[in-house]
Structure formats: structure tokens, C-alpha cells
Design an enzyme around this catalytic site. Structure first.
Site, PDB file in Angstrom:
ATOM      1  N   HIS A  85      -9.052  10.407  29.264  1.00 30.88           N
ATOM      2  CA  HIS A  85      -8.501  10.294  30.608  1.00 30.88           C
ATOM      3  C   HIS A  85      -8.313  11.656  31.267  1.00 30.88           C
ATOM      4  O   HIS A  85      -8.281  11.741  32.497  1.00 30.88           O
ATOM      5  CB  HIS A  85      -7.187   9.518  30.579  1.00 30.88           C
ATOM      6  CG  HIS A  85      -7.386   8.053  30.390  1.00 30.88           C
ATOM      7  ND1 HIS A  85      -6.584   7.107  30.988  1.00 30.88           N
ATOM      8  CD2 HIS A  85      -8.310   7.353  29.669  1.00 30.88           C
ATOM      9  CE1 HIS A  85      -7.000   5.896  30.645  1.00 30.88           C
ATOM     10  NE2 HIS A  85      -8.039   6.026  29.832  1.00 30.88           N
ATOM     11  N   HIS A  94     -13.595   2.416  21.980  1.00 30.17           N
ATOM     12  CA  HIS A  94     -12.882   1.204  21.584  1.00 30.17           C
ATOM     13  C   HIS A  94     -13.114   0.840  20.123  1.00 30.17           C
ATOM     14  O   HIS A  94     -12.816  -0.276  19.710  1.00 30.17           O
ATOM     15  CB  HIS A  94     -13.285   0.051  22.506  1.00 30.17           C
ATOM     16  CG  HIS A  94     -12.837   0.234  23.914  1.00 30.17           C
ATOM     17  ND1 HIS A  94     -13.218  -0.593  24.945  1.00 30.17           N
ATOM     18  CD2 HIS A  94     -12.031   1.177  24.479  1.00 30.17           C
ATOM     19  CE1 HIS A  94     -12.666  -0.178  26.069  1.00 30.17           C
ATOM     20  NE2 HIS A  94     -11.940   0.898  25.813  1.00 30.17           N
TER      21      HIS A  94
END
Length: 718
Positions: free
Chosen positions: A99, A260
Site C-alpha cells: 500500500h 494473497h
């Protein structure tokens, strides 16, 4: 104590208090006010380290591997105030790095991890960055220990790398060199939406400078467009957002699946339990946000995205379980405890470990956008290949992760540390190795040969400006080094048409000198500036630092370099056809990309105009009868009250300046020119040079700003 005498800070006095910076702001009255203030961001006044601090030198004092060991220890040192899932912060630190880097967009080169901006608003409080305040605080003891030898910006990315390595994954490498700033980057346009999570359509995103489908997200809504729960309709949004970071389909699949493979999402209960973000939280929260009133508020009760998903049977160890589970099971839509749309493997056993209770197992779960990798035809082909070839997946993710976390750093010359990969990558805008530095005699010989060409001052200066002014301070791309003005696509740009005519003559000199073409181009511009200053009565030598090299066409990604053209170059009075943004706004944008201050912008415009450097040879803004002389005529005539200005047509793009008494047309100008008389800040600066004692200062300031632009990409000089 009477009501009138109560302390104004006690909360009992209802009278509004006069506070510094309070009251109605200028932008309230004039919402379209030109943001000249953006050119004065990150000044020495906001930097506690002082102008002499050199991060590159400090980093070299760092015990790099001791730092890595300390970060690795943090991963498994679970804190009561934010307990680690499975006793390991691996997933959290990967998300922190992702991020931090994921705000980058290639369209304007802004965003990204390069300045540690996640410490400041708005990024520190974006909905998609919920709980990353905890990740940053977990790293504080490490930052405190190593001080200025490691920036926050580097620490965020390195922590993500170490989290991957601790899971058994082999990363592609790591380059340090990201320098912290001390205030928000207010130049970055995050979008016009006034509400968090306001939706954007995929067509508007494609090719824009926005990096997310919704205000406050890093990429896409994990529940699908507008929380539709439709994996197929998410595909164009995924391509648009990742595409704005220069990621192709294979990189997209690798990044989503790789990110993920480890960790989990958090959605233990309704978001109604979650309080204000860090920027809006009460002072006693000490920079923390998103306080959670559900249960303990942490650990098994944590609420971050509202989704409660665990993808892998080994969520702290690298594996291929993401793809195995994606294709093995039939997925059924469900709601998380927080009410968010997610998917569960209906035909699976409970094989997923609970993060806090080893006696509990869950069924595999996925996000809507995870299923896009199975149900979009093109993504599905890549995903099946990775399913059947785990090593290909690992290699693709390693490279894509490196690109994600380093894309905004510019050339590899800026990288620091022992883990910089040897391989040159096309997105790094590689350059050949430099040869021997030219001698003073060879430089003098080259200058004489340039003078002998008989080119005008404007021609020489225009070429050098065209070459150097592609630099973007956001992602450190562009600039004169590499002489890419001689290559596609820059050689074909409309704005460079006249500059390329001059370039062909400079190219003919290369064989007879010891200088690279890149050096010759800059030297030619310096010769032009020196001639112009001499004509104005000032004998100066423009500083010249040789050592530039010439890039090859094979080292130049044409599509990527096309973005450096931008929408306008107000320094040359060029604006792309069909662009409706006011020219002066785009001029500020260009100046900010060139890292110029408002005084530097003012000096450069005034000088370039009187030297006759407009892209098409027009006379707009050339307020002088002595073209080619580095005079202050631009400023004196601009501010002369005997002139009156009016637009030539309804577009108000070009103006005529007439004698106030006779009505005779004396000059023409664009908005890029008149803004230095109309904007109060720029006019104040223009007045400095228009004054009787401003001539010498103007020449000195122009030369200093010119030299700065010529050397913006000379990272080897730092």
C-alpha cells in the site's frame, strides 16, 4: 469564576476562538486560485535534518544485515496492543509495503513509496489503509534504533521484503534510496470525489492519472465494482488500475495471487464498531485510528476491511495454495461477519487454520476479485499456467513485486545497498556505462565547435531545454542524460520539431569530439546562455558537469516514454490540442515536476521568453526588441502600465498587448505569460526582476535555475 472569565480551552466558552491558520481560507473565496504554493513544498523550513543532510551517505553507515535481522525479529514479536495473526506479522508488513508503493501511477509519475507519504494525510487515513497505523508503530523501535541511516520510506518496503523472505520466498532484490519528506505531497491529485469510496468507472480510469476505482482505495473494491460481488465485471477495473502502474496481465495475476498467498483480511463485526481514522481521531489516541469497540477490538475481534478471508492452508509460509484452492473448489457467495461480500469453498473441508485458536479450522475463502483470476478468460489462462508451474509463479511474482516497490525510484543509479539486482530492467530506463570523463580541453574544443555552427541563442537553448525538461520529480524519469530526444518517441514529438532541426547539426559534431551527444546537447544550451548573458553585459560561465551517456533505442520503452510528453510545456508555450485545463495550471504542474520553486519558475520563464524559445517560433511572450539577449525586458514590459491586454478570441488563450493611448499592438502573449502579471504571488516575484537593480540578480538566478534543470537527472553528482 464567571462565565466570561473561564479558560478558553476548557470547552465551556462558546465563543469562537481566533486561531492561527483558522478562519475562511482564500480557496473558499477563490476556489480556482492558482496553486503557486505547490512549488514551495518540502522546503528547508519543514525539514528537521537541515540542508546538509545526505541520506545516501548516512545509509552507507548502516549495518544492513543487522537491520534486516531486527525487522525479522519484529515479525514474530506479537504485541498485546495489536496481536499478530498466527503469531506472525508477515501479512501485515506485506500489505504495508504494497500500500505504500501502490499509489504510484505512471501517467504523471506521482504517488508511490519513494517519500514515505503513508505517514501523512490523506494516505495515513485512507479507508484501504486501515490498521496500517499499527504496522508503522510496530516498526518504530527499529526506526528509533537506526535513526537517519534508514528512512521510513525505505523501511516500509524493506519490511515487506523481509516478510516475504521469512515465509520462505526468494525476492528479486531490494534497492534503498527513498528519502523521507516531512509533510504531505499536496501536488498529488487523488480525485475530485468528496466522499470516501466514491466509485469511478473503468473507462475514466484507463489512461488517467488516478490509481484506484474508488476514492480511498489502493486499487479496486475487493467486493467487485460498487460491491456487486461479480468477479467477471471486476476484470476491466483491475486492468485499468494496475495498467495505470504499467502492469500487464501476467504481472497483475502474479501480484494479486502472491499478495494473497500470505496473511488474511479482517472483518470480525460491523464497521459500526470502528471509530475515526488517525487524522480524525482524538488527541489521546496518539496517532492511532480506527479504534474498535467490538470485543477486545484486536486479534480475533479485529475489523479492517470488513472482509474475513484466509486464502491458504499455510498463511505464514509461501505456497501455491492460492491457485490450488482457486481452481479446486466451487465457490459460493457469502457475507462476512461485517456484512461484506466474499466467497467460501462450499465443497471443501475445514483446512484453514484459525489465526488465534489452533483447535479451530475454517473452509478456504476468497475475495470477489480473487475469483476474477479464474473467471476472466485471459487471467484464467495465466492462472492455470501458474497453478501447474509454481516456479514460474514465484519468478513472476518476485519480478512484479520488485517492479511494484521500485517503479517510482527512477534509474538504478539511485539504488543503494548490497541487494540491488545486477540485471537491468527496461522500466528502469537503463543507460550504458559511462566512459572516461572528458578533459577541460576537450570541453573547450567542443564549445568552440558549437559556436562555429552559427546557431542562434534560441536554437541552442531550445534544444537543451527540450532534452532536459522531460524530467519528472515524482518518479525521477526523463531528463537530459541518455539524449533520448534523439530517439523515438521524443524525436517525433510535435513540440520538439524545431529542437530536432538543431539536434541534427549537433549530432554532426559528435564524431569530432570526446563528448557524448547528451553532454553536447547540454553544453550547447550553456553556450547559448553564456552568449545571451554576454550580450546583456554579463560575462558568466554556466556550470557544466560532463559524464552523461547516450541511451540506445533498445533501452527505451517507447510507450512508457510517451507519457513524459505530458499535456503542456508552458516554458515553451506549448499545449496539447484539445486540452481544456488552463495553461497556467499546467505550467505550475510542469514546474512542480521539475522541482522548481516559484522564484526559479519566474526566472526561467522570463529568460526563455527573451531568448526566443517558443516551440513553434511564435512571438508570444517575447516582450523584447533584443531577442537573444538575457535581459529583464519580459518583466519590465509585462508590468508596464502603458500596455493594456485583451484576448484575441473567446478562448482567452492568446492575448494582444496594445499601447494604452494609441491602440497599437505591441506584443502577443499566452496565459503562461500574463499569469506573471495577474497572479499576485507571481507578480510580486516578477517585480523583483523588473526593478532597476534586478538585472544582475536575474542573470544569476536564471543561470542557477537553468543549471538545476540540466542536472536534475544527474544522480551520480549527489
Amino acid at each position: 469564576m464567571s462565565n466570561e472569565s473561564k479558560c478558553p480551552f476548557s470547552g465551556h466558552n462558546s465563543k469562537p476562538q481566533v486561531t492561527v491558520g483558522g478562519g475562511t481560507a482564500n480557496l473558499h473565496w477563490w476556489p480556482n486560485q492558482l496553486r503557486v504554493d505547490l512549488l514551495n513544498q518540502h522546503s528547508e523550513r519543514s525539514n528537521p535534518l537541515g540542508k546538509d543532510f545526505n541520506y545516501r551517505q548516512e545509509f552507507k553507515k548502516l549495518d544492513y544485515y543487522a537491520l534486516k535481522a531486527d525487522i525479522k525479529n519484529v515479525l514474530t514479536d506479537s504485541q498485546d496492543w495489536w496481536p499478530a495473526d498466527w503469531g506472525n506479522y508477515t501479512g501485515l508488513f506485506i500489505r504495508l509495503a504494497w500500500h505504500a508503493a501502490g499509489t504510484y501511477r505512471m501517467g504523471d509519475g506521482r504517488g508511490g513509496a519513494g517519500r514515505g507519504q503513508q505517514r501523512f494525510a490523506p494516505l495515513n487515513s485512507w479507508p484501504d489503509n486501515a490498521s496500517l497505523d499499527k504496522a508503522r508503530r510496530l516498526l518504530w523501535p527499529v526506526k528509533q534504533k537506526y535513526g537517519q541511516k534508514i528512512s521510513w520510506a525505505d523501511l516500509f518496503i524493506l519490511a515487506g521484503n523481509i516478510a516475504l523472505e521469512s515465509s520462505g520466498f526468494r525476492t528479486f532484490g531490494f534497492g534503498a534510496g527513498r528519502e523521507d519528506v516531512w509533510e504531505p505531497d499536496n501536488d498529488v491529485n487523488w480525485g475530485d470525489e468528496k466522499e470516501w469510496l466514491a466509485h469511478r468507472n473503468s473507462e475514466a480510469l484507463a489512461g488517467s492519472n488516478l490509481a484506484a476505482t474508488e476514492m480511498g482505495l489502493i486499487y479496486v473494491n475487493p467486493e467487485g465494482p460498487q460491491a456487486s460481488g461479480d468477479p467477471r465485471s471486476a476484470a476491466p477495473f483491475i486492468r485499468a488500475t494496475f495498467g495505470n502502474m504499467a502492469m500487464d496481465d501476467e504481472e497483475i495475476v502474479a501480484l494479486i495471487a502472491g499478495g494473497h498467498t500470505l496473511g488474511k483480511t479482517h472483518g470480525a463485526a460491523s464497521a459500526d464498531h470502528v471509530q475515526a481514522d488517525p487524522e480524525g481521531a482524538p488527541i489521546e489516541q496518539m496517532g492511532f485510528g480506527w479504534a474498535n469497540s467490538y470485543g477486545t477490538g484486536v486479534g480475533k475481534d479485529a475489523i479492517t476491511s470488513g472482509l474475513e478471508v484466509i486464502w491458504s492452508q499455510t498463511p505464514t509460509q509461501w505456497s501455491n495454495y492460492f491457485f490450488e484452492n482457486l481452481f479446486k473448489y466451487e465457490w459460493v457467495q457469502e457475507r462476512s461477519p461485517a456484512g461484506a461480500i466474499q466467497w467460501v469453498a462450499a465443497d471443501a473441508e475445514a483446512i484453514i487454520p484459525d489465526p488465534f485458536d489452533p483447535s479451530i479450522k475454517r473452509k478456504p475463502t476468497m475475495l470477489t476479485t480473487d475469483l476474477t483470476l479464474r473467471f476472466d478468460p485471459e487471467f484464467e489462462k495465466i492462472s492455470r499456467r501458474f497453478l501447474n508451474d509454481p516456479q514460474a509463479f514465484a519468478n513472476a511474482f518476485a519480478r512484479a513485486w520488485f517492479k511494484l516497490t521500485h517503479r517510482d525510484m527512477g534509474p538504478k543509479a539511485r539504488y543503494l545497498g548490497p541487494e540491488v539486482p545486477a540485471e537491468d530492467l527496461i522500466w528502469q530506463d537503463p543507460l550504458p556505462a559511462a566512459s572516461a570523463t572528458p578533459s577541460s580541453a576537450s570541453i573547450a574544443d567542443a564549445k568552440a565547435k558549437i559556436v562555429a555552427l552559427g546557431l542562434s541563442t534560441g536554437e541552442l537553448v531550445s534544444l537543451a531545454w527540450a532534452s532536459a525538461s522531460t524530467f519528472r520529480g515524482g518518479d525521477k524519469r526523463g531528463g537530459a542524460n541518455g539524449a533520448r530526444i534523439a530517439l523515438s518517441p521524443q524525436r517525433e514529438w510535435e513540440v520538439n520539431k524545431k529542437a530536432v532541426e538543431t539536434l541534427t547539426k549537433i549530432e554532426e559534431l559528435k564524431a569530432s569530439t570526446q563528448l557524448s551527444l547528451a553532454d553536447l546537447i547540454v553544453l550547447a544550451g550553456n553556450v547559448g546562455v553564456e552568449q545571451a548573458a554576454q550580450a546583456a553585459g554579463f560575462n558568466i560561465t554556466v556550470p557544466f558537469a560532463p559524464g552523461r551517456v547516450d541511451a540506445l533505442q533498445s533501452q527505451t520503452d517507447v510507450e512508457s516514454f510517451q507519457l513524459l510528453l505530458g499535456l503542456a510545456d508552458g516554458f515553451r508555450n506549448w499545449k496539447k490540442q484539445g486540452v481544456n485545463t488552463p495553461a497556467e495550471v499546467l505550467l505550475i504542474d510542469k514546474a512542480q515536476q521539475l522541482t522548481l520553486t516559484a522564484p526559479e519558475l519566474t526566472a526561467l520563464i522570463g529568460g526563455l521568453r527573451v531568448l526566443g524559445t517558443n516551440w513553434d517560433g511564435s512571438q508570444h511572450g517575447v516582450f523584447t526588441q533584443q531577442v537573444g539577449v538575457l535581459s529583464t525586458d519580459f518583466f519590465t514590459n509585462l508590468l508596464d502600465m502603458s500596455n493594456v491586454w485583451a484576448p484575441v478570441d473567446s478562448t482567452s488563450e492568446v492575448f494582444e498587448g496594445k499601447d494604452r493611448k494609441s491602440g497599437t499592438v505591441k506584443f502577443t502573449a499566452t496565459r503562461n505569460d500574463l499569469v506573471f502579471g495577474s497572479n499576485s504571488i507571481l507578480r510580486a516575484l516578477a517585480e523583483v526582476y523588473a526593478q532597476a537593480d534586478g538585472k544582475e540578480k536575474f542573470v544569476q538566478d536564471f543561470v542557477a535555475a537553468w543549471t538545476k534543470v540540466m542536472n536534475l537527472d544527474r544522480f551520480d553528482l549527489a
